[in-house]
Design a protein around this motif. Structure first.
Motif, PDB file in Angstrom:
ATOM      1  N   TYR A  63       0.835  -1.198   0.000  1.00 47.68           N
ATOM      2  CA  TYR A  63       0.000   0.000   0.000  1.00 47.68           C
ATOM      3  C   TYR A  63       0.875   1.256   0.000  1.00 47.68           C
ATOM      4  CZ  TYR A  63      -4.647  -2.028   0.801  1.00 47.68           C
ATOM      5  OH  TYR A  63      -5.845  -2.672   0.656  1.00 47.68           O
ATOM      6  N   CYS A  64       1.911   1.220   0.845  1.00 39.41           N
ATOM      7  CA  CYS A  64       2.802   2.376   0.972  1.00 39.41           C
ATOM      8  C   CYS A  64       3.486   2.687  -0.355  1.00 39.41           C
ATOM      9  CB  CYS A  64       3.839   2.091   2.059  1.00 39.41           C
ATOM     10  SG  CYS A  64       4.678   3.558   2.672  1.00 39.41           S
ATOM     11  N   GLU A  65       3.913   1.640  -1.048  1.00 39.41           N
ATOM     12  CA  GLU A  65       4.549   1.849  -2.355  1.00 39.41           C
ATOM     13  C   GLU A  65       3.570   2.446  -3.350  1.00 39.41           C
ATOM     14  OE1 GLU A  65       7.597  -0.451  -5.354  1.00 39.41           O
ATOM     15  OE2 GLU A  65       6.359  -1.643  -4.001  1.00 39.41           O
ATOM     16  N   GLY A  66       2.299   2.021  -3.258  1.00 41.57           N
ATOM     17  CA  GLY A  66       1.287   2.606  -4.137  1.00 41.57           C
ATOM     18  C   GLY A  66       1.155   4.102  -3.918  1.00 41.57           C
ATOM     19  N   ILE A  67       1.233   4.547  -2.663  1.00 39.87           N
ATOM     20  CA  ILE A  67       1.164   5.979  -2.359  1.00 39.87           C
ATOM     21  C   ILE A  67       2.391   6.705  -2.897  1.00 39.87           C
ATOM     22  CG2 ILE A  67       1.157   7.683  -0.481  1.00 39.87           C
ATOM     23  CD1 ILE A  67      -0.384   5.605   1.198  1.00 39.87           C
ATOM     24  N   LEU A  68       3.567   6.160  -2.624  1.00 33.92           N
ATOM     25  CA  LEU A  68       4.810   6.809  -3.020  1.00 33.92           C
ATOM     26  C   LEU A  68       4.984   6.850  -4.541  1.00 33.92           C
ATOM     27  CD1 LEU A  68       7.134   5.261  -0.296  1.00 33.92           C
ATOM     28  CD2 LEU A  68       6.406   7.653  -0.444  1.00 33.92           C
ATOM     29  N   ASN A  69       4.327   5.945  -5.259  1.00 31.06           N
ATOM     30  CA  ASN A  69       4.422   5.898  -6.718  1.00 31.06           C
ATOM     31  C   ASN A  69       3.455   6.851  -7.407  1.00 31.06           C
ATOM     32  OD1 ASN A  69       6.499   4.155  -7.360  1.00 31.06           O
ATOM     33  ND2 ASN A  69       5.231   2.320  -7.177  1.00 31.06           N
ATOM     34  N   ASP A  70       2.502   7.371  -6.666  1.00 27.70           N
ATOM     35  CA  ASP A  70       1.457   8.208  -7.253  1.00 27.70           C
ATOM     36  C   ASP A  70       1.903   9.671  -7.224  1.00 27.70           C
ATOM     37  OD1 ASP A  70      -0.969   9.811  -7.581  1.00 27.70           O
ATOM     38  OD2 ASP A  70      -2.062   7.933  -7.308  1.00 27.70           O
ATOM     39  N   GLU A  71       2.286  10.210  -8.376  1.00 26.94           N
ATOM     40  CA  GLU A  71       2.830  11.567  -8.447  1.00 26.94           C
ATOM     41  C   GLU A  71       1.799  12.624  -8.054  1.00 26.94           C
ATOM     42  OE1 GLU A  71       4.585  12.298 -12.217  1.00 26.94           O
ATOM     43  OE2 GLU A  71       6.076  10.690 -12.023  1.00 26.94           O
ATOM     44  N   GLU A  72       0.553  12.433  -8.488  1.00 25.97           N
ATOM     45  CA  GLU A  72      -0.485  13.421  -8.160  1.00 25.97           C
ATOM     46  C   GLU A  72      -0.758  13.432  -6.659  1.00 25.97           C
ATOM     47  OE1 GLU A  72      -5.172  14.399  -9.254  1.00 25.97           O
ATOM     48  OE2 GLU A  72      -4.060  12.868 -10.391  1.00 25.97           O
TER      49      GLU A  72
END
Length: 212
Positions: A54-63
């Motif tokens: 989940y954390c990686e999903g947040i960190l990967n989302d530029e917007e």
């Protein structure tokens, strides 16, 4: 902030949605709930791996990360340590809310004393009036929780810290332990007495706020 697998809340205006990593999406689709009898080490490992995804999903989302940089404060759940990484990455104040016991494995990150001599440990099912034998059992559970935190919960977040170049000057334990305020919904009169380290961070009980 929620992943796009949590469709039941995505329509709310104050929710920010990020794209769930494909691997996590597959895991969520095939989960059948926790198996009966899982020990604290196995459960902590599973939870940590999911939360790191989940954390990686947040960190990967530029917007989403652009929105985060304009935030005033990061508020995180005491069980999940991703908020420590995000607060550290963007140098934001960090508030942790603990809705359950203060004996969670992640409390080792925040320096909350979990003294095994008289504080019943996570999942030990012991009361606070410990006999000698129960104290020995309690120490065993403390070792399990300490092991679960250091060797099962920390490594996935350590990998994320390195990959996203988060506070390279700090150890993973220093970064995960970053908290400015901890809010607990379990006052000591409803749980167990414990020592505190007020010089490390303020700890506020919502129970006291309601009474005062």
């Amino acid at each position: 902030m929620v992943g796009d697998t949590e469709s039941y809340v995505t329509h709310y205006q104050n929710i920010r949605v990020y794209k769930t990593p494909q691997l996590l999406y597959q895991v969520m689709l095939t989960r059948r709930g926790p198996k009966k009898g899982l020990d604290v080490v196995t459960e902590s490992t599973s939870i940590s791996k999911l939360m790191a995804m989940y954390c990686e999903g947040i960190l990967n989302d530029e917007e989403l990360t652009a929105d985060i940089q304009n935030a005033d404060v990061i508020i995180g759940d005491g069980l999940y340590m991703c908020s420590s990484l995000i607060a550290s990455k963007f140098s934001l104040p960090h508030v942790v809310v603990v809705a359950s016991t203060l004996n969670l494995p992640s409390m080792h990150a925040f320096g909350v004393p979990i003294t095994p001599s008289y504080v019943p440990q996570f999942k030990s099912t012991l009361a606070d009036d410990l006999s000698f034998v129960e104290r020995l059992q309690n120490i065993y559970h403390w070792i399990l929780v300490y092991w679960a935190f250091n060797y099962d919960m920390v490594p996935p977040f350590h990998d994320l810290k390195k990959r996203y170049d988060i506070t390279p000057q700090e150890t993973i334990f220093e970064t995960l332990g970053r908290v400015d305020l901890m809010i607990s919904q379990k006052p000591f009169i409803l749980e167990y007495p414990r020592p505190l380290s007020p010089s490390k961070f303020p700890l506020l009980h919502l129970f006291k706020m309601k009474q005062g």
